[in-house]
Design a protein around this motif. Structure first.
Motif, PDB file in Angstrom:
ATOM      1  N   CYS A  62      -1.457  27.126  16.596  1.00 26.45           N
ATOM      2  CA  CYS A  62      -0.736  28.351  16.209  1.00 26.45           C
ATOM      3  C   CYS A  62       0.751  28.056  16.038  1.00 26.45           C
ATOM      4  O   CYS A  62       1.348  27.344  16.846  1.00 26.45           O
ATOM      5  N   CYS A  67       3.101  30.585  15.625  1.00 29.54           N
ATOM      6  CA  CYS A  67       3.881  31.818  15.810  1.00 29.54           C
ATOM      7  C   CYS A  67       5.112  31.552  16.690  1.00 29.54           C
ATOM      8  O   CYS A  67       5.231  30.504  17.323  1.00 29.54           O
ATOM      9  N   CYS A 117       4.275  30.878  20.423  1.00 32.48           N
ATOM     10  CA  CYS A 117       3.632  29.565  20.626  1.00 32.48           C
ATOM     11  C   CYS A 117       4.615  28.410  20.405  1.00 32.48           C
ATOM     12  O   CYS A 117       4.462  27.348  20.996  1.00 32.48           O
ATOM     13  N   HIS A 150      -0.452  35.428  23.115  1.00 30.75           N
ATOM     14  CA  HIS A 150       0.754  34.979  22.389  1.00 30.75           C
ATOM     15  C   HIS A 150       1.460  36.094  21.624  1.00 30.75           C
ATOM     16  O   HIS A 150       2.487  35.848  20.999  1.00 30.75           O
TER      17      HIS A 150
HETATM   18 ZN   LIG Z   1       0.754  31.894  18.638  1.00 31.32          ZN
END
Ligand SMILES: [Zn+2]
Ligand SMILES: [Zn+2]
Ligand SMILES: [Zn+2]
Length: 260
Positions: free
Chosen positions: A19, A21, A24, A230
């Motif tokens: 991930c 993002c 993360c 997350h």
């Molecule tokens: Zn994430």
């Protein structure tokens, strides 16, 4: 009494594999969440609630040297799959370690870990556990633990009220709906620790809004959210919460001092 959060993340952990993002990729160590587990020290008693897949790494990171007992909230993979690493504590402590769970949870733990307890060839190295089924308040060393059922999808699940020297702590890492009778029992706890997954609804976990509402009904002077995914950035979430409700993170330690 000291509470050490070994892990505060949801089943996939944070960061999630693959991930990209913001959470993360965050450099804030409080956004790095291993799977959920609590290490409790109360007087001479040291116990762990749940043994996630990260248990070995958690034990190394936080320097755990002793586990007098394991308590399980439920048998989801993110709460039990580190159990095999308890064998290191068998060796260190030269003792069989008791494992406590309510009947349905214990049945599932024993099914998943069917090899534990089977006869072994000398020289092999398996966890030495004493599986103890509990349904009512029970004692572990100096601590009294009370299992209380919550609704968490279709997995039989409890949280625990942990009492020591007049202090009471509520630990409910996985919860979607809490029965009113359990809310009543939890009123008056010194510290309340509760599931929150994300802002959006989820079929088996509480949202931030739902958790805050439930924590207000329980009314503990100190409350902490855990089992975060997350979607939740530590700093942002903390800034959104009312006074008295904090965000747990891996390595957070809470202390309650012996009453004189
Ligand atoms: Zn994430
Ligand atoms: Zn979980
Ligand atoms: Zn769960």
């Amino acid at each position: 009494m000291e509470l050490l959060f070994l892990g505060t993340g949801t089943s996939l952990g944070v960061p999630m594999i693959g991930c990209e993002c913001d959470v993360c990729r965050s450099t804030d160590p409080r956004n790095r969440r291993r799977r959920s587990s609590l290490y409790l020290t109360a007087g001479s008693t040291r116990l762990i609630i749940d043994t996630p897949p990260d248990f070995r790494e958690q034990a190394l990171t936080f320097g755990l040297r002793r586990v007098d007992a394991v308590l399980f909230t439920h048998a989801h993979a993110d709460h039990i799959l580190g159990l095999d690493d308890i064998r290191r504590f068998n060796t260190l402590q030269k003792m069989v370690i008791p494992v406590y769970a309510v009947p349905d949870v214990m049945t599932e733990v024993r099914r998943v870990f069917a090899y534990i307890g089977r006869p072994i060839i000398p020289g092999l190295y398996r966890p030495q556990l004493d599986f103890r089924v509990v349904e009512t308040p029970f004692r572990v060393g100096e601590v009294e633990a009370t299992p209380l059922y919550v609704e968490h999808g279709n997995a039989p699940t409890v949280g625990f009220v942990l009492s020591w020297q007049g202090y009471r702590v509520g630990y409910f890492p996985d919860c979607h709906t809490m029965p009113d009778a359990t809310v009543d029992v939890l009123r008056g706890v010194d510290i309340m620790i509760l599931d929150t997954l994300r802002y959006r609804p989820h079929p088996t976990h509480l949202t931030v809004t739902e958790s805050v509402d439930l924590l207000r009904r329980i009314g503990a002077p100190q409350s902490y959210l855990m089992h975060l995914c997350h979607d939740l950035d530590h700093t942002r979430l903390e800034s959104e919460l009312p006074a008295g409700i904090g965000v747990a993170y891996d390595g957070l330690t809470l202390s309650l001092t012996r009453r004189s």
